[in-house]
Design an enzyme around this catalytic site. Structure first.
Site, PDB file in Angstrom:
ATOM      1  N   HIS A 136       0.872  -1.179   0.000  1.00 33.75           N
ATOM      2  CA  HIS A 136       0.000   0.000   0.000  1.00 33.75           C
ATOM      3  C   HIS A 136       0.915   1.237   0.000  1.00 33.75           C
ATOM      4  CE1 HIS A 136      -2.871   2.908   1.799  1.00 33.75           C
ATOM      5  NE2 HIS A 136      -3.842   2.054   1.503  1.00 33.75           N
ATOM      6  N   ASP A 213       2.747  -4.979   7.906  1.00 38.61           N
ATOM      7  CA  ASP A 213       1.552  -4.148   7.778  1.00 38.61           C
ATOM      8  C   ASP A 213       0.333  -5.064   7.840  1.00 38.61           C
ATOM      9  OD1 ASP A 213      -0.608  -2.650   6.980  1.00 38.61           O
ATOM     10  OD2 ASP A 213       0.259  -2.000   5.069  1.00 38.61           O
ATOM     11  N   GLN A 216      -4.973  -5.197   6.622  1.00 37.13           N
ATOM     12  CA  GLN A 216      -6.014  -6.082   6.086  1.00 37.13           C
ATOM     13  C   GLN A 216      -6.106  -7.380   6.878  1.00 37.13           C
ATOM     14  OE1 GLN A 216      -8.345  -5.600   3.830  1.00 37.13           O
ATOM     15  NE2 GLN A 216      -7.582  -3.554   3.426  1.00 37.13           N
ATOM     16  N   LYS A 239     -10.757  -0.561  10.062  1.00 39.07           N
ATOM     17  CA  LYS A 239     -10.951  -1.809   9.319  1.00 39.07           C
ATOM     18  C   LYS A 239     -11.248  -2.977  10.263  1.00 39.07           C
ATOM     19  CE  LYS A 239      -8.132  -0.194   5.505  1.00 39.07           C
ATOM     20  NZ  LYS A 239      -6.895  -0.326   4.724  1.00 39.07           N
ATOM     21  N   CYS A 377      -4.693   2.592  -3.767  1.00 36.66           N
ATOM     22  CA  CYS A 377      -3.455   3.020  -3.087  1.00 36.66           C
ATOM     23  C   CYS A 377      -2.331   2.021  -3.303  1.00 36.66           C
ATOM     24  CB  CYS A 377      -3.664   3.261  -1.594  1.00 36.66           C
ATOM     25  SG  CYS A 377      -4.837   4.574  -1.236  1.00 36.66           S
TER      26      CYS A 377
END
Ligand SMILES: *Cc1c(COP(=O)(O)O)cnc(C)c1O
Length: 419
Positions: A136, A213, A216, A239, A377
């Site tokens: 991202h 990261d 998600q 999220k 993104c």
């Protein structure tokens, strides 16, 4: 919350009760024009369940006070609730110590914090930071800024046509100049779930710290930062079925202790004179100013909610939806899925012959179906697959196979219009 999942008597696996879950999300009853809303943009942000909404309004209605300074009861209770939320996030990510959880605005700020503190104090001229093609922009630009400032170099792990990390190439990039590896756990544009342990192990073989990261991954699968072995892990509250404006950075205690502060201000100090300031302990050292107290407490409620439903039930339900959607979309003439990794979850990016992604999004919206179109993104991913944009349907625990069928029906309409 265990009432929302019940035990399947045959397989004794937890099965998610679709109807009861949906009832907990008031927005899912909304209509778009005269059509019921089909919300399939969960990778951008998820909807909020009633327990999170109740926690936020209860906080402001009955508990609001600034934290960490007041001697009066209301402030002490707010402080306790804020620190309890930190402990909940620590448990959710299986961190060894709540002090290893720093509240941030979002995942982006978590990554920037590491770049500006650990990065600026560690990376020098000629050094390297390793990321991947599927990152991202939040996990690209902070490292570019750092590398530009320091005369360091960004190295990029390539991906296959299916959208999988090329691990041999990754290992060959690691060396004495590598100061940090920063890789996404689950791609927001491809759905790929990366083998993060196999990213961490070779890096640690060279004593290189690894940031993952988890923006998600964290709402689709159980995350255990100690089992992954990573040094930093970032998540973003909105999220995780939680509020916007709150996120968390996990960092190993010894690294956080050694890192310089991020921003200066109240709460992050232990004493201040004009000659010299000493800093507060971790995690407060990294939380300057009044934090998003309600957001943190709301995030605590969100992770409680997720744990109550259980990742066993969530993952099984989303797997069923993904399989159904993959088959249904693959049968649409002229549709090509982008991102076909063997390990993937909950995301379907696609292009349709002769139709721009933006037009797909606009037309399915007239049918009440919300999907995202664009580069998500992740412009380097679009470049890698030679497309300007994709349409993306992304799933969450409350979606149903009927909703996927409504997307497919709407795509049929797109095909008719563009015949
Ligand atoms: C959403 C997302 C981010 C950024 O999250 P913010 O909440 O905007 O900070 C970073 N990485 C991935 C993989 C994402 O999906």
């Amino acid at each position: 919350m265990s009432s929302v999942a019940h035990t399947d008597s045959v397989h004794s696996a937890h099965v998610l009760d679709e109807v009861r879950i949906r009832e907990l999300f008031p927005i899912l009853a909304a209509t778009v024009g005269d059509k019921p809303l089909v919300y399939l943009d969960n990778a951008a942000t998820t909807q909020k369940p009633q327990p999170v909404l109740d926690t936020l309004s209860r906080y402001y209605a009955a508990q609001n006070a600034n934290i960490h300074r007041g001697v009066y009861q209301l402030s002490q209770n707010a402080t306790q609730a804020y620190e309890d939320a930190r402990a909940k996030v620590a448990t959710f990510l299986h961190a060894a110590d709540p002090a290893e959880i720093i509240f941030t605005r979002n995942a982006t700020e978590g990554i920037n914090l590491v770049a500006q503190t650990f990065g600026r104090s560690t990376v020098g001229e000629g050094d390297e930071v390793v990321i991947s093609t599927m990152e991202h922009h939040s996990n690209i630009v902070p490292w570019q800024l750092l590398c530009n400032e320091k005369g360091a170099r960004l190295r990029v792990v390539p991906i296959t046509d299916a959208g999988e990390l090329m691990l041999d190439e990754y290992e060959s990039l690691l060396g004495p100049r590598t100061k940090l590896v920063s890789i996404v756990h689950m791609s927001n544009s491809l759905g790929t779930v990366n083998p993060v342990q196999r990213v961490v192990e070779p890096a640690h073989g060279h004593n290189i710290p690894v940031l993952i990261d988890g923006s998600q991954a964290a709402y689709h699968m159980a995350v255990d930062v100690q089992a992954i072995g990573c040094d930093f892990y970032v998540v973003t509250g909105h999220k995780l079925y939680g509020p916007t404006g709150i996120g968390a950075l996990y960092g190993r205690r010894h690294l956080l202790d050694a890192m310089p502060p991020y921003q200066g201000g109240g709460d992050m100090i232990s004493s201040v004179t004009f000659e010299r300031t000493t800093y507060n302990e971790v995690p407060h050292k990294f939380e300057a100013g009044t934090p998003h107290i309600a957001g943190a407490i709301g995030l605590g409620a969100a992770v409680d909610f997720i744990s109550g439903v259980g990742f066993g039930a969530i993952a099984a339900h989303e797997r069923r939806l993904l399989d159904h959607a993959t088959a249904a979309l693959s049968a649409v003439p002229g549709l090509r899925l982008i991102g076909t990794a063997r390990q993937k979850a909950s995301i379907l990016s696609f292009v349709l012959d002769g139709v721009h992604a933006h037009d797909i999004g606009t037309i399915v919206d007239t049918e009440g179906v919300a999907i995202r179109t664009g580069h998500h993104c992740t412009q380097p991913v679009m470049d890698r697959f030679g497309v300007p944009a994709t349409a993306r349907a992304s799933l969450a625990m409350y979606n149903t196979t009927e909703e996927i069928d409504r997307l497919v029906a709407a795509l049929t309409k797109v095909r008719e219009i563009f015949g």
